[in-house]
Design a protein around this motif. Sequence first.
Motif, mmCIF file in Angstrom:
data_model
loop_
_atom_site.group_PDB
_atom_site.id
_atom_site.type_symbol
_atom_site.label_atom_id
_atom_site.label_comp_id
_atom_site.label_asym_id
_atom_site.label_seq_id
_atom_site.Cartn_x
_atom_site.Cartn_y
_atom_site.Cartn_z
ATOM 1 N N LEU A 10 3.720 -2.900 5.259
ATOM 2 C CA LEU A 10 3.166 -2.631 3.926
ATOM 3 C C LEU A 10 3.676 -1.299 3.386
ATOM 4 C CD1 LEU A 10 -0.529 -3.840 4.364
ATOM 5 C CD2 LEU A 10 1.170 -4.816 2.808
ATOM 6 N N MET A 11 3.728 -0.301 4.272
ATOM 7 C CA MET A 11 4.221 1.013 3.847
ATOM 8 C C MET A 11 5.672 0.900 3.401
ATOM 9 S SD MET A 11 3.344 4.306 3.703
ATOM 10 C CE MET A 11 4.251 4.506 2.200
ATOM 11 N N LEU A 12 6.490 0.243 4.222
ATOM 12 C CA LEU A 12 7.912 0.143 3.886
ATOM 13 C C LEU A 12 8.115 -0.708 2.626
ATOM 14 C CD1 LEU A 12 10.743 1.017 4.752
ATOM 15 C CD2 LEU A 12 10.939 -1.133 6.016
ATOM 16 N N ALA A 13 7.347 -1.791 2.510
ATOM 17 C CA ALA A 13 7.451 -2.657 1.321
ATOM 18 C C ALA A 13 7.172 -1.845 0.060
ATOM 19 C CB ALA A 13 6.472 -3.828 1.445
ATOM 20 N N SER A 14 6.161 -0.997 0.143
ATOM 21 C CA SER A 14 5.806 -0.168 -1.004
ATOM 22 C C SER A 14 6.911 0.836 -1.336
ATOM 23 C CB SER A 14 4.477 0.537 -0.705
ATOM 24 O OG SER A 14 4.373 1.726 -1.411
ATOM 25 N N LEU A 15 7.539 1.411 -0.294
ATOM 26 C CA LEU A 15 8.608 2.393 -0.524
ATOM 27 C C LEU A 15 9.853 1.756 -1.128
ATOM 28 C CD1 LEU A 15 8.579 4.439 2.799
ATOM 29 C CD2 LEU A 15 8.160 5.363 0.523
ATOM 30 N N LEU A 16 10.207 0.567 -0.621
ATOM 31 C CA LEU A 16 11.471 -0.050 -1.027
ATOM 32 C C LEU A 16 11.309 -0.988 -2.223
ATOM 33 C CD1 LEU A 16 13.111 -1.001 2.418
ATOM 34 C CD2 LEU A 16 13.083 1.203 1.229
ATOM 35 N N GLY A 17 10.053 -1.324 -2.564
ATOM 36 C CA GLY A 17 9.844 -2.281 -3.640
ATOM 37 C C GLY A 17 10.274 -3.683 -3.236
ATOM 38 N N THR A 280 -1.595 14.188 5.991
ATOM 39 C CA THR A 280 -0.366 13.502 5.588
ATOM 40 C C THR A 280 -0.612 12.799 4.263
ATOM 41 O OG1 THR A 280 -1.043 11.538 6.848
ATOM 42 C CG2 THR A 280 0.392 13.086 7.974
ATOM 43 N N THR A 281 0.424 12.709 3.439
ATOM 44 C CA THR A 281 0.355 11.947 2.195
ATOM 45 C C THR A 281 1.341 10.803 2.323
ATOM 46 O OG1 THR A 281 0.016 14.027 1.049
ATOM 47 C CG2 THR A 281 0.503 12.115 -0.321
ATOM 48 N N ASP A 282 0.887 9.592 2.474
ATOM 49 C CA ASP A 282 1.676 8.416 2.882
ATOM 50 C C ASP A 282 2.835 8.877 3.777
ATOM 51 O OD1 ASP A 282 3.908 8.660 0.830
ATOM 52 O OD2 ASP A 282 2.302 8.228 -0.574
ATOM 53 N N VAL A 283 4.104 8.557 3.440
ATOM 54 C CA VAL A 283 5.168 9.057 4.329
ATOM 55 C C VAL A 283 5.902 10.236 3.710
ATOM 56 C CG1 VAL A 283 5.573 6.849 5.450
ATOM 57 C CG2 VAL A 283 6.906 7.465 3.424
ATOM 58 N N ALA A 367 -3.575 -6.974 -0.882
ATOM 59 C CA ALA A 367 -2.295 -7.632 -1.077
ATOM 60 C C ALA A 367 -1.241 -6.574 -1.346
ATOM 61 C CB ALA A 367 -2.411 -8.576 -2.262
ATOM 62 N N GLU A 368 0.008 -6.950 -1.147
ATOM 63 C CA GLU A 368 1.119 -6.022 -1.393
ATOM 64 C C GLU A 368 1.076 -5.442 -2.801
ATOM 65 O OE1 GLU A 368 4.215 -8.794 -0.932
ATOM 66 O OE2 GLU A 368 3.540 -9.288 1.080
ATOM 67 N N GLN A 369 0.719 -6.294 -3.770
ATOM 68 C CA GLN A 369 0.733 -5.848 -5.171
ATOM 69 C C GLN A 369 -0.218 -4.663 -5.375
ATOM 70 O OE1 GLN A 369 0.597 -8.933 -3.842
ATOM 71 N NE2 GLN A 369 0.012 -10.294 -5.509
ATOM 72 N N LEU A 371 -1.274 -2.558 -3.111
ATOM 73 C CA LEU A 371 -0.854 -1.376 -2.380
ATOM 74 C C LEU A 371 0.403 -0.731 -2.952
ATOM 75 C CD1 LEU A 371 -1.655 -2.563 1.217
ATOM 76 C CD2 LEU A 371 -2.804 -0.773 -0.037
ATOM 77 N N SER A 372 1.118 -1.462 -3.811
ATOM 78 C CA SER A 372 2.325 -0.861 -4.379
ATOM 79 C C SER A 372 2.018 -0.026 -5.619
ATOM 80 C CB SER A 372 3.357 -1.942 -4.688
ATOM 81 O OG SER A 372 2.812 -2.838 -5.613
ATOM 82 N N THR A 373 0.758 0.000 -6.050
ATOM 83 C CA THR A 373 0.396 0.889 -7.157
ATOM 84 C C THR A 373 0.231 2.309 -6.611
ATOM 85 O OG1 THR A 373 -1.951 0.595 -6.796
ATOM 86 C CG2 THR A 373 -0.888 -0.979 -8.286
ATOM 87 N N PRO A 374 0.322 3.319 -7.484
ATOM 88 C CA PRO A 374 0.149 4.697 -6.982
ATOM 89 C C PRO A 374 -1.196 4.903 -6.283
ATOM 90 C CG PRO A 374 0.989 4.721 -9.228
ATOM 91 C CD PRO A 374 0.664 3.288 -8.902
ATOM 92 N N GLU A 375 -2.265 4.278 -6.806
ATOM 93 C CA GLU A 375 -3.581 4.447 -6.165
ATOM 94 C C GLU A 375 -3.586 3.762 -4.810
ATOM 95 O OE1 GLU A 375 -3.698 2.747 -9.421
ATOM 96 O OE2 GLU A 375 -3.393 4.785 -10.146
ATOM 97 N N GLY A 376 -2.970 2.566 -4.795
ATOM 98 C CA GLY A 376 -2.923 1.802 -3.551
ATOM 99 C C GLY A 376 -2.128 2.517 -2.481
ATOM 100 N N ARG A 377 -1.012 3.128 -2.893
ATOM 101 C CA ARG A 377 -0.128 3.765 -1.919
ATOM 102 C C ARG A 377 -0.842 4.889 -1.167
ATOM 103 N NH1 ARG A 377 4.778 5.448 -4.826
ATOM 104 N NH2 ARG A 377 5.321 3.261 -4.880
#
Length: 455
Positions: A10-17, A280-283, A367-369, A371-377
Amino acid sequence: MSTAEQQNALMLASLLGVNEADASERLRRTVLLTAEQGWKSSWASEVGQLLGRTVEVRFEQGDAAPDLELMIGMIAPRTGAKCLFVNLGAAGAALSMDPLGRFTGEPHGLHAAAAACAVAAAAVHAVIDNAALPPVRLPMRLDYSQLGIPDGALNRPIDVGHALMAGAGAVAHSFLRAARHLDVQGELVIIDPKVVQGGILNRCMYLREEDVGGDKAVVLAERAQADFSDLRLRPYVTDFKSYVRGLGHPPVTVFVTVDSRHVRRSIQLEVPGRIVDASTTDVRGVVVHSNVLPTEQACLACIYRHVPEEHARERSIAEGLGVDLADVRHGLITADVARRIVRRHPALDPAAITGIAFDSLFRQLCAEQTLSTPEGRQVLAPFAFVSAWAGVLMVVEMLRSFAGTTKTNYWSVDPWNLPIARGRTLRPRHPECQFCSKPEYEPIIRELWAERVEA
Ligand SMILES: [Zn+2]
């Protein structure tokens, strides 16, 4: 896929889109570790343990070609794969895509632990190989003096007295993993009311699969105690405020490793004499702060004062789980709140989610969607090397604080590159701080801790 692997994906998906399946495929890429004999070989296994929490790691060549060969020391590659070269000695370490020269001497364990974080970051970057990742500037050279460890501090015992550690999550694990390289003495009370969720196995270095469901504080104390002969670890399964109220006086020293801004502020309101904090702030970031009362400079509540993004994050968690904002601010899911969450998410078992943090459940359900928002991340879990950097830098800050030499109180570090000493700053008080801007705290602080400043 385990929940820990899913957290990384999930973290990587969010970083790479990209989607979660694509991210998982990238995280299954393999790094082959090839190390010189001797102490570099033992250090390579430490690097492998850290790196292996994020991507696949092998020490044996095997049939399939690796995606990256990580070369440690002066040794020839075993495969034709892309190589990342690493070497280290008593004064520094270097990382490069090209072969490196000779290094002399053996580093102190804490220095080697810092180098391991940098190597894990660069290896994750090289094997995932995507321009959307935060940049890693190679070649890089870690000069250990950039860490700012006081002279001689690594070779002296450090007595923490009767200290508390708030939280037993990823930063707490990393702090103890790094501190084991020192002769730490005294007693450390580890306070955390929560149980181990499977998702944190990707970044809690002492945890094993069978620890899921156990009390976080108890498991950490049990697993880490073997690394300390003069420091007694005592777990308490309760929240910080309840523990401190039971003490009857404010704690002298608190190591703060919790993951909520709100809880950080509430810890400062208990008026500890000394705080050493890392987060830590995400990665993307690691932040270290320390203060000793009384101080004219920033306190923990200044550094983590309430900000609009925090509100947005709490609101997205409340909306996602179907509970009130006030529930989320409480931090932990109570039995009553669990029943309300189950109305929105009938597949959940209320008993299983009682006592866990809102963030953890949100991460599991979202869901991925979302978590890919700034709040979700903001609720995504960092990779293991990010938490490991936080632990190493927190140990350094402890040494600086106990030596009484630190003139700074804040350090923001990019975990994909190297800590830069001139990045340390002295943050001033915030005029709207809910602790140090309130005049009613002034006499309490003076009465409790005035002698310390004159000492
Ligand atoms: Zn303040």
